[in-house]
Design an enzyme around this catalytic site. Structure first.
Site, PDB file in Angstrom:
ATOM      1  CD  GLU A  52      19.568   2.844   6.621  1.00  0.00           C
ATOM      2  OE1 GLU A  52      19.942   3.927   6.109  1.00  0.00           O
ATOM      3  OE2 GLU A  52      19.188   1.866   5.966  1.00  0.00           O
ATOM      4  N   GLY A 107       0.815  -1.206   0.000  1.00  0.00           N
ATOM      5  CA  GLY A 107       0.000   0.000   0.000  1.00  0.00           C
ATOM      6  C   GLY A 107       0.849   1.257   0.000  1.00  0.00           C
ATOM      7  N   GLY A 143       2.337   4.951   1.255  1.00  0.00           N
ATOM      8  CA  GLY A 143       2.847   5.450   2.522  1.00  0.00           C
ATOM      9  C   GLY A 143       1.847   6.308   3.268  1.00  0.00           C
ATOM     10  CB  VAL A 193      -0.297   0.884   4.232  1.00  0.00           C
ATOM     11  CG1 VAL A 193       0.265  -0.207   5.145  1.00  0.00           C
ATOM     12  CG2 VAL A 193      -1.396   0.316   3.344  1.00  0.00           C
ATOM     13  N   GLY A 194       1.213   3.296   5.558  1.00  0.00           N
ATOM     14  CA  GLY A 194       2.257   3.801   6.442  1.00  0.00           C
ATOM     15  C   GLY A 194       1.710   4.732   7.504  1.00  0.00           C
ATOM     16  CB  CYS A 234      21.072   5.229   2.554  1.00  0.00           C
ATOM     17  SG  CYS A 234      21.113   3.553   3.210  1.00  0.00           S
TER      18      CYS A 234
END
Length: 471
Positions: free
Chosen positions: A244, A200, A202, A205-206, A278
């Site tokens: 992170e 889903g 962000g 769902v997030g 990253c």
């Protein structure tokens, strides 16, 4: 064309309540390769409820039971490792060599956590007090597309070792990858509800994971900007968080380094995962006295690396994950030119013959000032900035002059000198004379690169609450 029409909740692949669909496009040619049905808030709530129910019993499992589950998951991942590699290459354009490494690291994560768990004590005595390390509860796991299944294995190996349960929101761009890894966890026979996967957006769902009081902890990997949004939302219910986040990692070449050996390794660090990492070493700090020699070696090496189809084992730089990401990288290359940095190689546009996809030329700027945007902002593409420095102290100052502090690299023929420089760098993980990884060593960032650490005992303790019982 594939259709991902289910989510994984309470031990079963089910049709979600959400009905919105998303087309997944190949980064190689921007043709549709799959569609995914996106879950909504109701689906997320059901997944959280399943995880809460499972936690009641899973939190009381023994170390031996958790180790058995981890061994079964590891075996399932090993059986599907070629499928996992192939789907990464297809879905987001990760190079075959990088994807192969990621899947092996994922397998190693289970091995490392099993070893940590065998020697870990959940009951300790401090002073005259018994301290019990108890599982924190239901974890919300929110991850990006750039190493999706690797992040899932890292985080869920720790979740299970701690006796927690989880709801995972992978990137919607990683639905095919998620399908296979969910099948691995299902095959391992975990109790229903221990691990749930909800595809889903962000902001749907997030956001539900962030605000729902049924979630006790959030572990997020992604951009610093989104990490700040999650942190603000999580504070209302005092969720524990591990973040992170972004990076702009320095790679310091000291004046005693062997440049012939160092430059290929430095370029590999810069273009890690086609620059979509990253921890990529995208700021190359070199002695002013050796700038011209470095420029010559870098240009020569970069122009020999293969930018091309990610399925080719010789490809070092594949496509960007999406047209949006391609355009972002192009904009930063324009910014570098406008800021007055010297374009050493690469530049605007696509490599010849690859115009149909999201391919970026391997690009290097030199004589970059650390104040420039291309040196301060995370580009997330194959763009390297070469920055000259005068002496070790100047290199350290430049390296630390960034809002980030995730990773760093140092090259030197003198180990003692390299360690002395490393001790003054503000970064969570520093590699000396190469690219190194250790599944038991802490990984996370200083400053705006995050909060907390993952991997090994450092990651495990982040999922545990100390409970002191005094008599």
């Amino acid at each position: 064309m594939k259709k991902i029409e289910t989510i994984y909740v309470n031990g079963a692949f089910i049709i979600p309540n959400g009905t919105e669909t998303l087309d997944l496009l190949s980064p190689v040619n921007n043709e549709k390769i799959a569609t995914v049905t996106l879950a909504n808030e109701i689906d997320t709530q059901h997944a959280i409820a399943a995880a809460q129910e499972a936690f009641k019993t899973f939190s009381s499992t023994t170390k031996e039971e958790r180790i058995t589950y981890l061994e079964k998951i590891r075996a399932a991942v090993i059986r599907r490792q070629q499928d996992l590699i192939d789907v990464m290459v297809e879905e987001y354009g990760g190079t075959y060599q990088f994807c192969s490494m990621v899947v092996q690291f994922a397998i190693n994560d289970f091995t490392a956590m099993i070893e940590v768990l065998k020697d870990f004590h959940f009951e300790k005595v401090t002073g005259n007090t018994n301290v019990f390390l108890t599982p924190v509860g239901v974890a919300g796991i929110i991850i990006p597309w750039n190493m999706s299944n690797g992040f899932i294995c890292t985080k869920l190996s720790t979740v299970i070792a701690a006796g927690c349960t989880a709801v995972v929101k992978p990137s919607e761009l990683s639905a095919q990858q998620t399908q296979i890894i969910a099948e691995c966890f299902h095959e391992a026979g975990l109790p229903k509800g221990v691990v749930n996967f909800v595809n889903g957006l962000g902001d749907v769902v997030g956001a539900e994971i962030t605000r729902n009081t049924g979630i006790n902890k959030i572990s997020f990997t992604g951009s610093t900007a989104v990490g700040k949004i999650i942190t603000k939302g999580a504070v209302d219910s005092m969720k524990r968080i591990t973040l992170e986040l972004g990076g702009k990692s320095p790679n310091i070449i000291l004046d005693d380094a062997d440049l012939e050996k160092t430059i290929p390794a430095a370029i590999t660090a810069a273009f890690l995962n086609s620059g979509q990492a990253c921890a990529a070493g995208t700021r190359l700090l070199v002695p002013q006295s050796k700038l011209e020699e470095v420029n010559t070696l870098v240009k020569s090496f970069v122009e020999t690396i293969k930018v091309g189809l990610p399925s080719d084992p010789d490809t070092m730089v594949g496509p960007m994950v999406s047209q949006k990401q391609f355009e972002r990288v192009q904009e930063y290359i324009k910014i570098g030119e406008e800021e007055g940095a010297e374009l050493l190689t690469g530049g605007i546009g696509q490599p010849k013959g690859l115009e149909a996809g999201n391919f970026v030329k391997a690009t290097v700027f030199t004589n970059v000032k650390n104040s420039m945007r291309i040196a301060q902002e995370e580009i997330f593409g194959p763009v390297l900035s070469i920055i000259p420095y005068t002496d070790d102290n100047d290199a350290i100052s430049i390296a630390n002059d960034t809002p980030y502090g995730l990773a760093a690299y140092i090259f030197s023929s003198d180990r003692k000198r390299a360690l002395a420089v490393a001790s003054k760098i503000d970064a969570g993980r520093i590699s000396i004379n190469g690219l190194s990884h250790d599944s038991k060593a802490p990984f996370g960032g200083f400053k705006q690169s995050g909060i907390g650490r993952e991997y090994g005992i450092f990651g495990l303790e982040a999922y545990l609450e100390p409970k002191a019982i005094l008599e």
